[in-house]
Design an enzyme around this catalytic site. Structure first.
Site, PDB file in Angstrom:
ATOM      1  N   SER A   1       0.816  -1.213   0.000  1.00  0.00           N
ATOM      2  CA  SER A   1       0.000   0.000   0.000  1.00  0.00           C
ATOM      3  C   SER A   1       0.848   1.261   0.000  1.00  0.00           C
ATOM      4  O   SER A   1       0.420   2.297  -0.513  1.00  0.00           O
ATOM      5  CB  SER A   1      -0.929   0.005   1.217  1.00  0.00           C
ATOM      6  OG  SER A   1      -0.185  -0.121   2.425  1.00  0.00           O
TER       7      SER A   1
ATOM      8  N   HIS B   1      -0.439   6.425   6.495  1.00  0.00           N
ATOM      9  CA  HIS B   1       0.095   6.340   5.135  1.00  0.00           C
ATOM     10  C   HIS B   1       0.298   7.750   4.574  1.00  0.00           C
ATOM     11  O   HIS B   1      -0.350   8.699   5.010  1.00  0.00           O
ATOM     12  CB  HIS B   1      -0.862   5.571   4.219  1.00  0.00           C
ATOM     13  CG  HIS B   1      -0.759   4.081   4.366  1.00  0.00           C
ATOM     14  ND1 HIS B   1      -1.083   3.430   5.520  1.00  0.00           N
ATOM     15  CD2 HIS B   1      -0.358   3.122   3.477  1.00  0.00           C
ATOM     16  CE1 HIS B   1      -0.900   2.127   5.350  1.00  0.00           C
ATOM     17  NE2 HIS B   1      -0.454   1.918   4.134  1.00  0.00           N
TER      18      HIS B   1
END
Length: 317
Positions: free
Chosen positions: A70, A299
């Site tokens: 990811s 993230h």
């Protein structure tokens, strides 16, 4: 002679559309009571992202393949494609392709990928989500980027985020200590030791398939700060465990750097250029557990991905 137009492919995605978002990241995060995140998964065409500042290196006429998890996919940043792989058109790979202008760009990155996903199809509840990522590497591939290994730290597909969630829960048991460090002891170090030979094998396979390829391992960004005190009141983890997690993050990047050096690859540090813009900072490029900008928890947001792309461009120079 006119250069051939760049083609962009999202390869390796299979019948994941029959599985709803109750699986994978959204479900796991909800199960950890982290609230819903503003994920946008609208299908998008080839990236139209602004290019990072001048590349200094031309890959025109060559092919580029992006591999990884990811953190390579830019997962959760609109717009996304690739089904449950959540590939973003703002990932560092897409930005690199826009700047370097290779003749072709193949993106097989996928959220929740572990190192084994390089050689084995990635599945969810028995349904194939992504093909073996190394299938995308061909003899004429000249550039490969890879970010992977963080998901191998956790016990679920959340990986490093899984560890952070565990630390959040353990904080209640010893608010002034380091209960997460005490819980994991040397477990995470052993998991990193197990990842290193797998990653080395993946790099060797890339070189065997594409002998002329430049291979870069792109490291993980500043998911936790240098100074644990900056997270007081901002992240439900003790200051002792914030310091512990920073050490784990450093060990993850060091493992990747050592493995790259031993296997004819280049390690790209993205922790240093994102330091000071961690989830607890005033201007985060890596979002907190409850993101303020669309991306997955812990993230990079779109700015973070652009900074990471710049770091790779600097390495290519």
């Amino acid at each position: 002679m006119p250069r051939a137009a760049t083609t962009t492919k999202d390869d390796g995605t299979d019948a994941g559309h029959g599985v709803t978002s109750r699986r994978k990241w959204p479900a796991l995060l909800a199960g950890c009571a982290l609230l819903a995140t503003p994920l946008a998964t609208a299908v998008a065409g080839p990236a139209q992202a602004a290019s990072p500042a001048g590349s200094g290196t031309s890959y025109s006429g060559t092919s580029y393949v992006a591999l990884g998890d990811s953190y390579a996919a830019g997962a959760g940043i609109p717009a996304s494609s690739g089904g449950l792989c959540l590939r973003s058109d703002r990932s560092y790979g897409r930005l690199l392709a826009a700047s370097l202008k290779p003749v072709s760009y193949t993106d097989v990155t996928c959220a929740a990928a572990k190192v084994g996903a390089l050689t084995t199809a990635q599945t969810d509840v028995g349904i194939r989500v992504n093909g073996p990522q190394l299938d995308a590497v061909k003899p004429d591939t000249k550039l490969v980027t890879l970010t992977i290994g963080g998901n191998n730290l956790g016990t679920s597909d959340l990986g490093f985020v899984d560890v952070v969630v565990a630390c959040s829960g353990l904080a209640l048991t010893n608010p002034f200590g380091a209960p997460c460090r005490d819980f994991y002891k040397d477990t995470l170090g052993k998991r990193l030791d197990a990842v290193a030979p797998q990653l080395a094998d993946g790099l060797q396979r890339i070189h065997a398939k594409a002998p002329g390829a430049k291979v870069l391992i792109v490291g993980y960004p500043s998911v936790v700060p240098d100074d644990p005190r900056t997270c007081l009141g901002k992240m439900p983890i003790t200051t002792g465990d914030i310091a512990y997690l920073r050490t784990v993050l450093g060990d993850l990047n060091k493992m990747a750097a050592r493995t790259a050096a031993a296997n004819d690859a280049t390690f790209v540090d993205t922790l240093t250029p994102t330091t000071g813009h961690d989830p607890c900072s005033a201007d985060p490029w890596i979002e907190p557990l409850i993101p303020g900008k669309p991306t997955l928890p812990l993230h990079p947001n779109a700015t973070g991905e652009r900074v990471r792309a710049d770091a790779v461009l600097n390495a290519l120079r």
